[in-house]
Design a protein around this motif. Sequence first.
Motif, mmCIF file in Angstrom:
data_model
loop_
_atom_site.group_PDB
_atom_site.id
_atom_site.type_symbol
_atom_site.label_atom_id
_atom_site.label_comp_id
_atom_site.label_asym_id
_atom_site.label_seq_id
_atom_site.Cartn_x
_atom_site.Cartn_y
_atom_site.Cartn_z
ATOM 1 N N GLY A 333 0.799 -1.224 0.000
ATOM 2 C CA GLY A 333 0.000 0.000 0.000
ATOM 3 C C GLY A 333 0.824 1.263 0.000
ATOM 4 O O GLY A 333 0.404 2.288 -0.531
ATOM 5 N N ARG A 341 -6.308 -3.436 -3.828
ATOM 6 C CA ARG A 341 -6.325 -4.239 -2.602
ATOM 7 C C ARG A 341 -7.109 -5.531 -2.787
ATOM 8 O O ARG A 341 -6.691 -6.597 -2.326
ATOM 9 C CB ARG A 341 -6.994 -3.380 -1.522
ATOM 10 C CG ARG A 341 -7.179 -4.003 -0.200
ATOM 11 C CD ARG A 341 -7.991 -3.053 0.674
ATOM 12 N NE ARG A 341 -9.298 -2.788 0.070
ATOM 13 C CZ ARG A 341 -10.062 -1.743 0.351
ATOM 14 N NH1 ARG A 341 -9.661 -0.836 1.221
ATOM 15 N NH2 ARG A 341 -11.230 -1.582 -0.224
ATOM 16 N N ASP A 342 -8.212 -5.469 -3.491
ATOM 17 C CA ASP A 342 -9.105 -6.616 -3.550
ATOM 18 C C ASP A 342 -8.702 -7.663 -4.597
ATOM 19 O O ASP A 342 -9.415 -8.643 -4.802
ATOM 20 C CB ASP A 342 -10.544 -6.137 -3.763
ATOM 21 C CG ASP A 342 -10.984 -5.243 -2.600
ATOM 22 O OD1 ASP A 342 -10.459 -5.453 -1.487
ATOM 23 O OD2 ASP A 342 -11.803 -4.340 -2.818
ATOM 24 N N GLY A 357 -7.811 -9.985 -1.654
ATOM 25 C CA GLY A 357 -7.994 -8.904 -0.691
ATOM 26 C C GLY A 357 -8.456 -9.318 0.683
ATOM 27 O O GLY A 357 -8.865 -8.478 1.480
ATOM 28 N N GLU A 358 -8.403 -10.589 0.995
ATOM 29 C CA GLU A 358 -8.689 -10.993 2.370
ATOM 30 C C GLU A 358 -7.967 -12.305 2.687
ATOM 31 O O GLU A 358 -7.402 -12.947 1.812
ATOM 32 C CB GLU A 358 -10.192 -11.122 2.634
ATOM 33 C CG GLU A 358 -10.924 -12.086 1.725
ATOM 34 C CD GLU A 358 -12.429 -12.054 1.983
ATOM 35 O OE1 GLU A 358 -12.833 -12.232 3.144
ATOM 36 O OE2 GLU A 358 -13.199 -11.851 1.037
ATOM 37 N N ARG B 56 -2.444 7.758 2.616
ATOM 38 C CA ARG B 56 -2.271 7.672 1.167
ATOM 39 C C ARG B 56 -2.031 6.230 0.718
ATOM 40 O O ARG B 56 -1.748 5.967 -0.440
ATOM 41 C CB ARG B 56 -1.111 8.572 0.726
ATOM 42 C CG ARG B 56 -1.552 10.025 0.592
ATOM 43 C CD ARG B 56 -0.425 10.925 0.157
ATOM 44 N NE ARG B 56 0.451 11.228 1.285
ATOM 45 C CZ ARG B 56 1.222 12.312 1.374
ATOM 46 N NH1 ARG B 56 1.229 13.181 0.388
ATOM 47 N NH2 ARG B 56 1.989 12.523 2.421
ATOM 48 N N SER B 57 -2.110 5.309 1.671
ATOM 49 C CA SER B 57 -1.924 3.899 1.315
ATOM 50 C C SER B 57 -2.916 3.486 0.243
ATOM 51 O O SER B 57 -4.082 3.896 0.268
ATOM 52 C CB SER B 57 -2.124 2.995 2.531
ATOM 53 O OG SER B 57 -2.160 1.639 2.126
ATOM 54 N N LEU B 58 -2.436 2.680 -0.714
ATOM 55 C CA LEU B 58 -3.331 2.180 -1.755
ATOM 56 C C LEU B 58 -4.033 0.907 -1.317
ATOM 57 O O LEU B 58 -4.772 0.312 -2.087
ATOM 58 C CB LEU B 58 -2.551 1.970 -3.054
ATOM 59 C CG LEU B 58 -2.118 3.306 -3.685
ATOM 60 C CD1 LEU B 58 -1.058 3.107 -4.736
ATOM 61 C CD2 LEU B 58 -3.330 4.025 -4.274
ATOM 62 N N CYS B 59 -3.755 0.475 -0.095
ATOM 63 C CA CYS B 59 -4.465 -0.665 0.480
ATOM 64 C C CYS B 59 -5.133 -0.220 1.772
ATOM 65 O O CYS B 59 -4.887 -0.791 2.838
ATOM 66 C CB CYS B 59 -3.506 -1.820 0.752
ATOM 67 S SG CYS B 59 -2.748 -2.497 -0.723
ATOM 68 N N PRO B 60 -5.983 0.808 1.708
ATOM 69 C CA PRO B 60 -6.536 1.372 2.944
ATOM 70 C C PRO B 60 -7.547 0.449 3.606
ATOM 71 O O PRO B 60 -8.104 -0.448 2.972
ATOM 72 C CB PRO B 60 -7.219 2.652 2.461
ATOM 73 C CG PRO B 60 -7.613 2.351 1.056
ATOM 74 C CD PRO B 60 -6.527 1.458 0.515
ATOM 75 N N ASP B 65 -11.849 3.958 3.791
ATOM 76 C CA ASP B 65 -12.714 4.087 2.598
ATOM 77 C C ASP B 65 -14.041 4.748 2.967
ATOM 78 O O ASP B 65 -14.554 5.608 2.245
ATOM 79 C CB ASP B 65 -12.991 2.695 2.000
ATOM 80 C CG ASP B 65 -11.845 2.196 1.122
ATOM 81 O OD1 ASP B 65 -10.943 2.992 0.799
ATOM 82 O OD2 ASP B 65 -11.864 1.000 0.770
ATOM 83 N N PHE B 89 -7.940 -5.063 4.992
ATOM 84 C CA PHE B 89 -7.714 -6.256 4.194
ATOM 85 C C PHE B 89 -8.684 -7.341 4.626
ATOM 86 O O PHE B 89 -8.313 -8.491 4.872
ATOM 87 C CB PHE B 89 -6.257 -6.712 4.333
ATOM 88 C CG PHE B 89 -5.741 -7.336 3.058
ATOM 89 C CD1 PHE B 89 -5.563 -6.549 1.932
ATOM 90 C CD2 PHE B 89 -5.443 -8.685 2.974
ATOM 91 C CE1 PHE B 89 -5.090 -7.119 0.740
ATOM 92 C CE2 PHE B 89 -4.978 -9.262 1.801
ATOM 93 C CZ PHE B 89 -4.799 -8.469 0.698
ATOM 94 N N THR B 90 -9.941 -6.949 4.720
ATOM 95 C CA THR B 90 -10.978 -7.882 5.141
ATOM 96 C C THR B 90 -12.053 -8.026 4.067
ATOM 97 O O THR B 90 -13.121 -8.567 4.323
ATOM 98 C CB THR B 90 -11.621 -7.389 6.465
ATOM 99 O OG1 THR B 90 -11.841 -5.972 6.359
ATOM 100 C CG2 THR B 90 -10.716 -7.658 7.645
ATOM 101 N N GLY B 91 -11.731 -7.502 2.856
ATOM 102 C CA GLY B 91 -12.591 -7.722 1.703
ATOM 103 C C GLY B 91 -14.020 -7.238 1.901
ATOM 104 O O GLY B 91 -14.284 -6.228 2.565
ATOM 105 N N LEU B 92 -14.954 -7.990 1.320
ATOM 106 C CA LEU B 92 -16.370 -7.627 1.368
ATOM 107 C C LEU B 92 -16.872 -7.580 2.804
ATOM 108 O O LEU B 92 -17.697 -6.739 3.170
ATOM 109 C CB LEU B 92 -17.159 -8.670 0.542
ATOM 110 C CG LEU B 92 -18.580 -8.288 0.167
ATOM 111 C CD1 LEU B 92 -18.590 -7.018 -0.670
ATOM 112 C CD2 LEU B 92 -19.239 -9.440 -0.590
ATOM 113 N N THR B 234 -2.181 1.445 6.829
ATOM 114 C CA THR B 234 -3.381 1.283 6.008
ATOM 115 C C THR B 234 -4.533 2.084 6.589
ATOM 116 O O THR B 234 -5.586 2.184 5.971
ATOM 117 C CB THR B 234 -3.820 -0.191 6.004
ATOM 118 O OG1 THR B 234 -3.993 -0.607 7.369
ATOM 119 C CG2 THR B 234 -2.794 -1.073 5.336
#
Lengths: 410, 410
Positions: A333, A341-342, A357-358, B56-60, B65, B89-92, B234
């Motif tokens: 990141g 990420r996903d 992403g998980e 600014r992390s691209l994996c926030p 979000d 990083f927990t997806g949906l 993140t």
Amino acid sequence: MALPVSPLAPQTHAVPPAIAGVRFATAEAGIRYKGRTDVLLAVFDPGTVVAGVLTRSLCPSAAVDWCRAQLPAGSARALVVNSGNANAFTGLKGIEAVGLTAEIAAKAVGCRPDEVFLASTGVIGEPLDARKFDGVLQRLAGELADAPWMGPARAIMTTDTFPKLAEARLDIDGTEIAIAGIAKGSGMIAPDMATMLSFVFTDAPIAAPVLQALLARHNRTSFNAITVDSDTSTSDTLLAFATGKAAIDPITDLDDPRAEAFGQALGDVLFELAMQVVRDGEGATKFVTITVRSAQSDESAEKIARAIADSPLVKTAIAGEDANWGRVVMAVGKAGQPADRDRLTIAFGDITVARNGERAPDYSEEAASAYMKGQDLAITVDMGLGTGEASVYTCDLTHGYIDINGSYRS
Amino acid sequence: MALPVSPLAPQTHAVPPAIAGVRFATAEAGIRYKGRTDVLLAVFDPGTVVAGVLTRSLCPSAAVDWCRAQLPAGSARALVVNSGNANAFTGLKGIEAVGLTAEIAAKAVGCRPDEVFLASTGVIGEPLDARKFDGVLQRLAGELADAPWMGPARAIMTTDTFPKLAEARLDIDGTEIAIAGIAKGSGMIAPDMATMLSFVFTDAPIAAPVLQALLARHNRTSFNAITVDSDTSTSDTLLAFATGKAAIDPITDLDDPRAEAFGQALGDVLFELAMQVVRDGEGATKFVTITVRSAQSDESAEKIARAIADSPLVKTAIAGEDANWGRVVMAVGKAGQPADRDRLTIAFGDITVARNGERAPDYSEEAASAYMKGQDLAITVDMGLGTGEASVYTCDLTHGYIDINGSYRS
């Protein structure tokens, strides 16, 4: 400071062959260390060409400036390397010191000063008294031999815990071509002690521009693909010398298929030496290959791999044998490169720890923990974006690194 | 893991005033920690505006979000913060969790979900069960009070060794305006434990765009000017809430001189909190201000200062109380910014160690060594090129950092 040999040291070392047209000798000049060799003189037969890759530091050492000035002519008759003093950040005195060293070496060897290449590693900011080389280089010029390579490999060491050697041989037009290489380095830099130097020698008859192109190409995936601590030396120097003694038609064109074959062998030597530098990383207990795949470009993959390899949190987790893929996500990141990420997939060895992403549904903490106890580890990140790929090689960050670099210089 | 309080912790802590229109409560939800608070609910009176700066992390994280999506509307009624799980990083599942948390909070508080702001800090990759907030937030909504701020400051801690509070009061048009701030953070990130969160509250009546502009401006020289380990979270989140309860005409224009005055006070609070984060840097024993002057631009100065502050070799030298200015030269050289080695001047405190590209003629190793034994250190580099200047604040790299981050997560 006598450091114990790195636990990652190779069990055996290469025994590179003599290279026709290359002779060398080492001495104890007492520049800083006592009771060990600290000066290397290598002498090349007339006709030897040279190529080089030098540090991108904007505060380079005087020796780096000197090499940069001489490289375009592409001709070399001697190499002088000293350990114990980097002759970096020494102002006008440093410039005078390299000039004087080249002059002394040229007289001892019988060549022009601009055919002498120089490298220094050791303390920064301490003036280097080049007069110490007077007498020493003359004497060495009378003691030259073409083997064994262990002598030069040892003379250029600083905080290294083992000498670094590599070799390759290849057949070109029915003739054996030999390549011998040595290197030193254990932090990417510790300006008062370490730095990265490497010298490669071959009997191949090859034009300097071709050698330069091959060296730069294969440097990218060897020395430029390693990191111990993200710090870049003022003195990093990689030089390749080709004596042209092998009895084949000269390689004068990069499109000559023999250039490709020679480049592969050269690349093998560089890679082997670079991996030894990582294996002697200050305080290292784990060797780690970080591979990033399916990035938007190779360059992007390389930047992401480097962000992971340079992250103190990733490196300390590895030291703690913790399969902490959350820190890998963090490093991806922060790399500033295209990432979704996903779509990320992360594996430790063959164990997929995260997918899309998980956390991977079948993730086993037990299996991942067991894997992390190994000494050679691989972390692979699939970005799920494109076809870019790169690998960066690094080590963990341990108490040993703090011990080596957090102790007082004297 | 109970860590000893940082030796750099302030001797006293601020006691921020109650802010009209802000009430809060904390609870032990048992998300990860036992026997301590880990959830903060803050509730704002109608009319409260919000501004924010996010990683600014691209994996926030999912919470980042969520905040990014709600910030443009600029209206806030509640803030929910949990420690122990970063929901990153927990997806949906992560997206569902923030949606559900906002819904639960909105119902408890009596507002719309999009007026609820969220922040999470803790383990990465572990799904956050938002149902745990059900009941807890309802109960907290019945226990709200406007002081003391120690409760919220403690509830958001992870590896922090002390709570972080700051305050400022200023007079605008004869009325006292108050600002209260809390923060947490000890590594720039340790995804399984730490991250940087800060929340600032004021009764000033100020338009959201003006608050946003002032927050971004003063964030640059406070939270964005600190580094513990170069790793970016993140989840880094800075939010400012303004209830507008103070009886002055609203500040609706950035050119209003009262905006400048308010911004200064806001900047003081942010700076004070940011320095406390550095003082709680993981394993820190020295607080270091790196100032780069006479660089080609402010931006260039900032990049060079950051290269020095992030260098493991500089940081370990400071830990070892070694005035190793050679490593500072190295870091300047690797920053990739305009630099002329022979114009560099470097000082440790008031002691000039190097001038015009070499060791200062009057350099005293003894004096430099004595200086390095202090707890608050300043390293100043004069580039001799232009008028650019920047300061970055950091700490040393010690065995303590390795202990905290190299130990297994469980």
